[in-house]
Design an enzyme around this catalytic site. Structure first.
Site, PDB file in Angstrom:
ATOM      1  N   LYS A 268       0.834  -1.365  -0.126  1.00  0.00           N
ATOM      2  CA  LYS A 268       0.137   0.193  -0.079  1.00  0.00           C
ATOM      3  C   LYS A 268       0.851   1.292   0.035  1.00  0.00           C
ATOM      4  CE  LYS A 268      -3.358   2.654   2.843  1.00  0.00           C
ATOM      5  NZ  LYS A 268      -4.186   2.729   4.101  1.00  0.00           N
ATOM      6  N   ASP A 273      -2.470  10.294   3.805  1.00  0.00           N
ATOM      7  CA  ASP A 273      -3.984   9.921   4.213  1.00  0.00           C
ATOM      8  C   ASP A 273      -4.629  10.887   4.873  1.00  0.00           C
ATOM      9  OD1 ASP A 273      -6.376   8.660   4.121  1.00  0.00           O
ATOM     10  OD2 ASP A 273      -5.744   6.788   5.140  1.00  0.00           O
ATOM     11  N   LYS A 280     -10.192  12.962   8.246  1.00  0.00           N
ATOM     12  CA  LYS A 280      -9.761  12.492   9.630  1.00  0.00           C
ATOM     13  C   LYS A 280      -9.478  13.553  10.490  1.00  0.00           C
ATOM     14  CE  LYS A 280      -6.589   8.641   7.902  1.00  0.00           C
ATOM     15  NZ  LYS A 280      -7.386   7.519   8.721  1.00  0.00           N
ATOM     16  N   ASP A 291       1.661   6.277   5.543  1.00  0.00           N
ATOM     17  CA  ASP A 291       0.657   5.277   5.041  1.00  0.00           C
ATOM     18  C   ASP A 291       1.264   4.711   3.786  1.00  0.00           C
ATOM     19  OD1 ASP A 291      -1.859   4.173   5.463  1.00  0.00           O
ATOM     20  OD2 ASP A 291      -2.936   5.574   4.519  1.00  0.00           O
ATOM     21  N   ASP A 350     -12.243   7.284   3.834  1.00  0.00           N
ATOM     22  CA  ASP A 350     -10.971   7.104   4.469  1.00  0.00           C
ATOM     23  C   ASP A 350     -10.733   5.490   4.232  1.00  0.00           C
ATOM     24  OD1 ASP A 350      -8.801   7.528   5.916  1.00  0.00           O
ATOM     25  OD2 ASP A 350     -10.065   7.726   7.867  1.00  0.00           O
ATOM     26  N   GLU A 352      -9.675   3.854   1.807  1.00  0.00           N
ATOM     27  CA  GLU A 352      -9.038   4.127   0.631  1.00  0.00           C
ATOM     28  C   GLU A 352      -7.837   2.925   0.192  1.00  0.00           C
ATOM     29  OE1 GLU A 352      -7.609   5.490   3.240  1.00  0.00           O
ATOM     30  OE2 GLU A 352      -5.545   5.129   2.744  1.00  0.00           O
ATOM     31  N   ARG A 354      -7.930  -0.301   0.629  1.00  0.00           N
ATOM     32  CA  ARG A 354      -8.380  -1.412   0.194  1.00  0.00           C
ATOM     33  C   ARG A 354      -8.910  -1.050  -1.302  1.00  0.00           C
ATOM     34  NH1 ARG A 354     -12.976  -1.682   4.660  1.00  0.00           N
ATOM     35  NH2 ARG A 354     -11.118  -0.777   5.825  1.00  0.00           N
TER      36      ARG A 354
HETATM   37  N1  BES Z   1      -4.382   4.359   6.777  1.00  0.00           N
HETATM   38  C1  BES Z   1      -5.542   4.208   7.713  1.00  0.00           C
HETATM   39  C2  BES Z   1      -5.487   3.145   8.806  1.00  0.00           C
HETATM   40  C3  BES Z   1      -4.513   3.502   9.983  1.00  0.00           C
HETATM   41  C4  BES Z   1      -4.968   4.429  10.916  1.00  0.00           C
HETATM   42  C5  BES Z   1      -3.283   3.218  10.298  1.00  0.00           C
HETATM   43  C6  BES Z   1      -4.456   4.793  11.921  1.00  0.00           C
HETATM   44  C7  BES Z   1      -2.560   3.489  11.317  1.00  0.00           C
HETATM   45  C8  BES Z   1      -3.133   4.245  12.245  1.00  0.00           C
HETATM   46  C9  BES Z   1      -6.439   3.555   6.697  1.00  0.00           C
HETATM   47  O1  BES Z   1      -6.595   4.394   5.333  1.00  0.00           O
HETATM   48  C10 BES Z   1      -7.921   4.091   7.294  1.00  0.00           C
HETATM   49  O2  BES Z   1      -8.198   5.371   7.391  1.00  0.00           O
HETATM   50  N2  BES Z   1      -8.745   3.150   7.957  1.00  0.00           N
HETATM   51  C11 BES Z   1      -9.904   3.336   8.370  1.00  0.00           C
HETATM   52  C12 BES Z   1     -11.032   2.410   7.830  1.00  0.00           C
HETATM   53  C13 BES Z   1     -12.285   2.570   8.323  1.00  0.00           C
HETATM   54  C14 BES Z   1     -12.876   3.881   7.734  1.00  0.00           C
HETATM   55  C15 BES Z   1     -13.094   1.657   7.719  1.00  0.00           C
HETATM   56  C16 BES Z   1      -9.642   3.176   9.931  1.00  0.00           C
HETATM   57  O3  BES Z   1      -9.096   2.314  10.272  1.00  0.00           O
HETATM   58  O4  BES Z   1     -10.357   4.056  10.533  1.00  0.00           O
HETATM   59 ZN    ZN Z   2      -4.829   4.687   4.692  1.00  0.00          ZN
HETATM   60 MN    MN Z   3      -7.576   6.074   5.092  1.00  0.00          MN
END
Ligand code: BES
Ligand code: ZN
Ligand code: MN
Length: 496
Positions: A268, A273, A280, A291, A350, A352, A354
């Site tokens: 990834k 992000d 966020k 990220d 968010d 993103e 996947r």
């Molecule tokens: N890059 C983030 C995941 C992440 C968050 C990694 C904090 C490390 C620390 C990912 O893109 C994301 O935002 N995931 C969301 C998914 C949700 C919207 C289903 C998450 O984990 O909140």
């Molecule tokens: Zn992310």
């Molecule tokens: Mn995200």
């Protein structure tokens, strides 16, 4: 740091600092015993004063040992048992590395690896010790305006082994540690690089440069127009709000024989992000520059393989994008068509990772892979489930999952499997498309992997969620280089 192995005996080393292990209850390792004899029991007398009790990871620096050719002695605790536990040996190595990093000596000789570690050979011991030592030398100061000199005083480190028979294994272990550390360093450098510099085009340039350095590494970069033609509507939807064009980077390492099916690593590469329109919160948002650590670990693993010239075929695929809010950005509710022709309702911009991985995973089919492993800072939920110590592992193949789990154990870069059972799939149901891109609050790491699993049905696949392990926060903020050690262990094992 110049690091080497040699045959020798602890009591004969003329060095500013000799490193030896001791156990709990004042028991001595072979090398410590030799020093004790040389000093006519002097070492035991010092230990009995109780400043160190041999617990794994304790250290004590003893200056000016009488009658010994070494000027200082660094004692390192190994724990309670004479057959040292694997975790205790790691603690001892890390502690010794830290003590040497802060001690002021320019060179040292270590006999830590003269002890027995449960079910481990000398290759593993030297590799583990060297990895700890090399890790302490990392610094990221490209953007400090005053050129800071290296804070690490140690220039030369010699790892002693007792007998000639062990030397070749020790050398192999050291060579692996050095190559893997080179990969880890690249992974950390890319991860730590600020997001105004490290954008998708920068990652593509880094890949092309790596390709120029190694004959066996071929690099190819797809532009947005190429991806459009391939039907990668999901990947492209993520970078729609960004001024930075998306790139799909492929690095192909051909160290194996022609017909050998490759291992494909997909990393990834979200260079920043923000969450997009599903923005966020502000606190710690800077950390979303990390990220792209999955992508960075694919870079690092490929570099380590090139350095070692491993006899394998390996492909790295990196979907690189920036996720930004904008008038042109993807909205919650938008529906996109993936390269696989499956449609996705984007309920949260968010989620993103996947969305870019699914198209990269479909693209991976063209390499006729033996296995595909994707590496991604995918879900905050993974940190809730496993904390900062352990990567999440999900797979559609038990033997691949077990091999990755074992690689994690051997390298200390651990992962733990979570289930990918069918029950979870229906959380992704959408009223308007084939699936939604989020599955609700429960089991967020699993539903993210469930989403990916719909694009990986044609090959053996595993997913590593490295959200918790890829970087540290707080005053030690920075990329860790994980899971390069795990991936390298897995690949080295495949070469056996
Ligand atoms: N890059 C983030 C995941 C992440 C968050 C990694 C904090 C490390 C620390 C990912 O893109 C994301 O935002 N995931 C969301 C998914 C949700 C919207 C289903 C998450 O984990 O909140
Ligand atoms: Zn992310
Ligand atoms: Mn995200």
């Amino acid at each position: 740091m110049d690091i080497s192995v040699k045959i020798g005996q602890a009591e004969k080393q003329k060095t500013p600092c000799l490193v030896v292990g001791i156990y709990e209850k004042n028991k001595l390792s072979e090398s410590a015993e030799a020093i004790n004899n040389l000093t006519q029991g002097g070492l035991r007398t010092i230990i009995k004063q109780g400043d160190i009790d041999g617990k794994a990871g304790q250290t004590q620096l003893i200056p000016l040992l009488p009658n010994a050719p070494c000027t200082r002695l660094l004692l390192v605790g190994l724990g309670s048992t004479k057959t040292v536990k694997e975790a205790d040996f790691r603690k001892a190595c890390d502690a010794a590395a830290k003590a040497l990093a802060t001690g002021g000596m320019e060179s040292a000789v270590s006999f830590l690896s003269d002890v027995n570690v449960h079910k481990k050979d000398v290759l593993w011991k030297i590799k583990t010790e060297a990895a700890s030592m090399l890790a302490t030398t990392y610094q990221y100061n490209y953007y400090k305006s005053k050129n800071e000199p290296s804070k690490h005083p140690l220039k030369k480190l010699t790892l002693g082994v007792g007998s000639r028979t062990r030397l070749s294994l020790a050398k192999e272990g050291l060579a692996q540690a050095i190559a893997i550390d080179t990969g880890i360093t690249l992974t950390k450098d890319l991860g730590n690089c600020p997001p105004n510099i490290c954008h998708p085009t920068y990652l593509a340039e880094q890949a092309l440069q790596l390709g120029n350095r190694f004959d066996k590494l071929n690099v190819d970069v797809l532009e947005e127009s190429d991806m459009q033609k391939l039907g990668m509507g999901s990947l492209l939807s993520v970078s729609k709000g960004s001024q930075q064009p998306a790139k799909l980077i492929t690095m192909q390492y051909t160290g194996g024989k022609k017909p050998q099916k490759p291992v494909v690593l997909v990393g990834k590469g979200v260079t920043f992000d923000t969450g997009g329109i599903s923005l966020k919160p502000g606190a710690s948002m800077d950390e979303m520059k990390f990220d792209m650590c999955g992508a960075a670990s694919v870079f690092g693993t490929l570099l380590a393989c090139c350095e070692l010239g491993l006899p394998i075929n390996l492909v790295g695929i990196i979907p690189a994008v920036e996720n930004m809010p904008d008038g042109k950005a993807t909205r919650p509710g938008d529906i996109v068509t993936t390269m696989s022709k499956q449609t996705v309702e984007i309920l949260n911009t968010d989620a993103e990772g996947r969305l870019i991985l699914c198209d990269a995973l479909t693209y991976a089919e063209k390499f006729d892979p033996d296995v595909v492993v994707d590496v991604a800072t995918l879900t905050g939920a993974c940190i809730v489930a496993l904390g900062k110590h352990t990567s999440g592992l999900l797979s559609n193949d038990d033997s691949l999952a077990n091999a990755l789990f074992d690689a994690g154990q051997r390298s200390g870069d651990k992962c733990w499997r979570l289930p990918l059972w069918d029950e979870y799939q229906k959380q992704l149901d959408s009223n308007f498309a084939d699936m939604a891109n989020i599955g609700g609050a429960p089991a967020g790491t699993i539903t993210a992997a469930c989403f990916l699993s719909r694009f990986t049905e044609n090959y053996r696949w595993a997913h590593l969620d490295i959200a918790g392990v890829a970087w540290l926060s707080g005053n030690k903020k920075g990329a860790t280089g994980r899971p390069v050690p795990l991936l390298m262990d897995y690949l080295l094992q495949r070469c056996q």
